[in-house]
Design an enzyme around this catalytic site. Structure first.
Site, mmCIF file in Angstrom:
data_model
loop_
_atom_site.group_PDB
_atom_site.id
_atom_site.type_symbol
_atom_site.label_atom_id
_atom_site.label_comp_id
_atom_site.label_asym_id
_atom_site.label_seq_id
_atom_site.Cartn_x
_atom_site.Cartn_y
_atom_site.Cartn_z
ATOM 1 N N ASP A 19 6.369 -19.871 36.232
ATOM 2 C CA ASP A 19 5.117 -20.870 37.072
ATOM 3 C C ASP A 19 5.148 -22.018 36.890
ATOM 4 O OD1 ASP A 19 3.814 -20.279 39.026
ATOM 5 O OD2 ASP A 19 2.911 -18.935 38.720
ATOM 6 N N ASN A 67 10.048 -12.676 44.792
ATOM 7 C CA ASN A 67 10.596 -13.628 45.454
ATOM 8 C C ASN A 67 11.436 -14.358 46.956
ATOM 9 O OD1 ASN A 67 10.776 -15.383 41.979
ATOM 10 N ND2 ASN A 67 8.727 -15.826 43.997
#
Length: 250
Positions: A19, A67
């Site tokens: 991330d 996502n």
């Protein structure tokens, strides 16, 4: 400490939530998407370092079920980068004898990407120095739901008895069931959550959270995570005294 003792203190299975790519791009005043391109290049040294430390499995979170809700430009770029990553990794997998796998819901992926993933898996299936798994269109809740569907289908087909289903049996139906459970789960980027990643497989994983953004994550920090892991007492529901007694017996 002997090399065997050092190895025993290392995790068998490492999982990473990669991330911080977009925040890296903003921080460095880069164009949209450049953070993902930078992040793609970080994976190679991490994979090699895991292999050199005899880590059996490395699983990385490349694209989650959620996502798909990102801007279309970003989704398209991530799909393109995933395709590039697979093409770049194949020669490296052959060089280092690493099996390459993918987990996740492939139904939303392009036929071209699905074919490439299958080709990569088949080409590296017999490599055995380590397993690198890339999670694409993956979610832990999806994983358990599809496992439940498969269990139900086998019960209906009388392949297994309903009364025989327990955690061990169910665990054979989730992704990566033939690999060791996740020992160490690392999340870069400063957030303190699992984000629906490997919920079953990481049930007893040690968690390591770092503020470091993924494009800035290094093998040195990976070693820091290994050191933290080695210093933790893993009790699996037992008491410290029971764990220490078991160590003495061994």
């Amino acid at each position: 400490m002997t090399s065997s003792e050092e190895t025993s203190r290392l995790p068998k299975h490492v999982a990473i939530i990669m991330d911080g790519n977009n925040r890296f791009a903003k921080k460095n005043q880069m164009q949209k998407g450049d953070g993902h391109r930078e992040g793609k290049n970080v994976l190679d040294p991490i994979v090699e370092h895991c292999r050199s430390n005899n880590i059996q499995a490395l699983t990385v979170f490349a694209f989650s079920s959620e996502n798909w809700n990102r801007p279309q430009f970003e989704v398209d770029l991530l799909m393109k980068l995933l395709q590039e990553t697979i093409l770049e990794q194949l020669p490296r997998m052959e060089k280092f004898n690493i099996a390459l796998r993918f987990i996740g819901d492939r139904s939303r992926l392009s036929a071209q990407l699905r074919d490439l993933m299958l080709h990569a898996e088949e080409r590296t299936a017999n490599f055995n120095s380590m397993t690198l798994t890339i999670a694409i269109s993956y979610g832990g809740m999806w994983d358990m739901a599809q496992a439940a569907q498969r269990v139900a289908a086998d019960v209906l087909a009388k392949k297994i008895n309903l009364d025989a289903i327990d955690a061990d049996v169910f665990g054979q139906y989730v992704s990566l069931s033939d690999l060791p459970p996740v020992d160490l789960l690392i999340r870069t980027g400063g957030d303190f959550r699992l984000s629906n990643f490997l919920l079953w497989q990481a049930a007893y994983a040690e968690l390591y959270f770092t503020e470091t953004l993924w494009p800035e994550f290094t093998v040195e920090e990976l070693d820091d995570a290994f050191a933290v892991f080695a210093g933790r007492e893993r009790r699996f529901g037992k008491t410290s005294e029971q764990v220490q007694q078991k160590q003495l017996e061994n």
